[in-house]
Design a protein around this motif. Sequence first.
Motif, PDB file in Angstrom:
ATOM      1  N   ARG A  80       0.834  -1.208   0.000  1.00  0.00           N
ATOM      2  CA  ARG A  80       0.000   0.000   0.000  1.00  0.00           C
ATOM      3  C   ARG A  80       0.868   1.258   0.000  1.00  0.00           C
ATOM      4  O   ARG A  80       0.549   2.248  -0.668  1.00  0.00           O
ATOM      5  N   GLU A  81       1.963   1.225   0.753  1.00  0.00           N
ATOM      6  CA  GLU A  81       2.875   2.364   0.799  1.00  0.00           C
ATOM      7  C   GLU A  81       3.503   2.615  -0.571  1.00  0.00           C
ATOM      8  O   GLU A  81       3.665   3.763  -0.993  1.00  0.00           O
ATOM      9  N   ILE A  82       3.859   1.539  -1.262  1.00  0.00           N
ATOM     10  CA  ILE A  82       4.453   1.650  -2.597  1.00  0.00           C
ATOM     11  C   ILE A  82       3.455   2.264  -3.574  1.00  0.00           C
ATOM     12  O   ILE A  82       3.778   3.199  -4.321  1.00  0.00           O
ATOM     13  N   ILE A  83       2.241   1.759  -3.554  1.00  0.00           N
ATOM     14  CA  ILE A  83       1.207   2.272  -4.457  1.00  0.00           C
ATOM     15  C   ILE A  83       0.913   3.735  -4.149  1.00  0.00           C
ATOM     16  O   ILE A  83       0.748   4.555  -5.061  1.00  0.00           O
ATOM     17  N   GLN A  84       0.874   4.073  -2.865  1.00  0.00           N
ATOM     18  CA  GLN A  84       0.607   5.458  -2.477  1.00  0.00           C
ATOM     19  C   GLN A  84       1.699   6.390  -2.998  1.00  0.00           C
ATOM     20  O   GLN A  84       1.410   7.491  -3.494  1.00  0.00           O
ATOM     21  N   ALA A  85       2.961   5.968  -2.901  1.00  0.00           N
ATOM     22  CA  ALA A  85       4.072   6.787  -3.388  1.00  0.00           C
ATOM     23  C   ALA A  85       3.985   6.958  -4.904  1.00  0.00           C
ATOM     24  O   ALA A  85       4.224   8.051  -5.435  1.00  0.00           O
ATOM     25  N   ILE A  86       3.626   5.883  -5.605  1.00  0.00           N
ATOM     26  CA  ILE A  86       3.493   5.949  -7.062  1.00  0.00           C
ATOM     27  C   ILE A  86       2.347   6.883  -7.450  1.00  0.00           C
ATOM     28  O   ILE A  86       2.461   7.681  -8.386  1.00  0.00           O
ATOM     29  N   GLU A  87       1.258   6.801  -6.712  1.00  0.00           N
ATOM     30  CA  GLU A  87       0.119   7.693  -6.976  1.00  0.00           C
ATOM     31  C   GLU A  87       0.494   9.147  -6.732  1.00  0.00           C
ATOM     32  O   GLU A  87       0.067  10.044  -7.468  1.00  0.00           O
ATOM     33  N   GLN A  88       1.290   9.377  -5.701  1.00  0.00           N
ATOM     34  CA  GLN A  88       1.621  10.747  -5.324  1.00  0.00           C
ATOM     35  C   GLN A  88       2.434  11.451  -6.407  1.00  0.00           C
ATOM     36  O   GLN A  88       2.379  12.681  -6.524  1.00  0.00           O
ATOM     37  N   VAL A  89       3.163  10.694  -7.209  1.00  0.00           N
ATOM     38  CA  VAL A  89       3.933  11.311  -8.295  1.00  0.00           C
ATOM     39  C   VAL A  89       3.226  11.167  -9.642  1.00  0.00           C
ATOM     40  O   VAL A  89       3.798  11.430 -10.700  1.00  0.00           O
TER      41      VAL A  89
END
Length: 245
Positions: A121-130
């Motif tokens: 979830r943290e990985i996906i969130q970081a990808i979404e944020q950029v």
Amino acid sequence: MISEKVIEIKNISFQYDREIVLNQIHLTVPKGSFLGIVGPNGSGKSTLLKLILGLLRPDEGEILLFGEKQSKFRQWERIGFVSQKANSFNTGFPATVFEVVASGLTGKLGLFRFLRPKHKREIIQAIEQVGMKEFMYRKIGELSGGQQQRVFIARAIVSRPEILILDEPTVGVDAKNVQSFYKILKSLKEQRGITLLMVSHDIDALLSEADHVVYLNKRVQFYGDTDEYKSIRGERFSLVDQHGS
């Protein structure tokens, strides 16, 4: 109210092969600030970043990170780093965007730990944020330079660092993507309160976003508010600050 100092550089000196690169550098970085580091070629900008990151050791002086002596500091996941894309990653490596960003958790989890659902979830969130969610399973080498650099930002922020250090991150990135890049940094600063330190060859773009500036030429020749720097730039620095590190 006095701002918390997340980085304190106390009278640092460093030399390569008896050539002085940095001489008696004294600098403090307040929490939540965006510090632009400028200066001519060979002025020691990238060397300063390497010293902060612990990749080099100063010959004199000391560095404090979050109030702790760097020699005793172990929480390196609190500091993210983005370098020039070409120097930091082999884009021919057959890894997806998800896998590249996941590698940013290695320092936090260890080399052979499996990703748990919360890490994914943290990985996906970081990808979404950029803004790269639609490219999550695309190979990194298939992306444009601007897209790749967004991925490297996501890799640097996936461990939720409190400081993000960037060394010439927009080299080779077109003007449109540079604007998008700065929007991402602004969002990180506003939403997460991340402290930003950035060296860039594109002085005008950096000055439009940074709130503080260091002009470095082996010594700190200016440190202060960006507007103050702009007011004296033409008089004192215009002939030499248009070049890279």
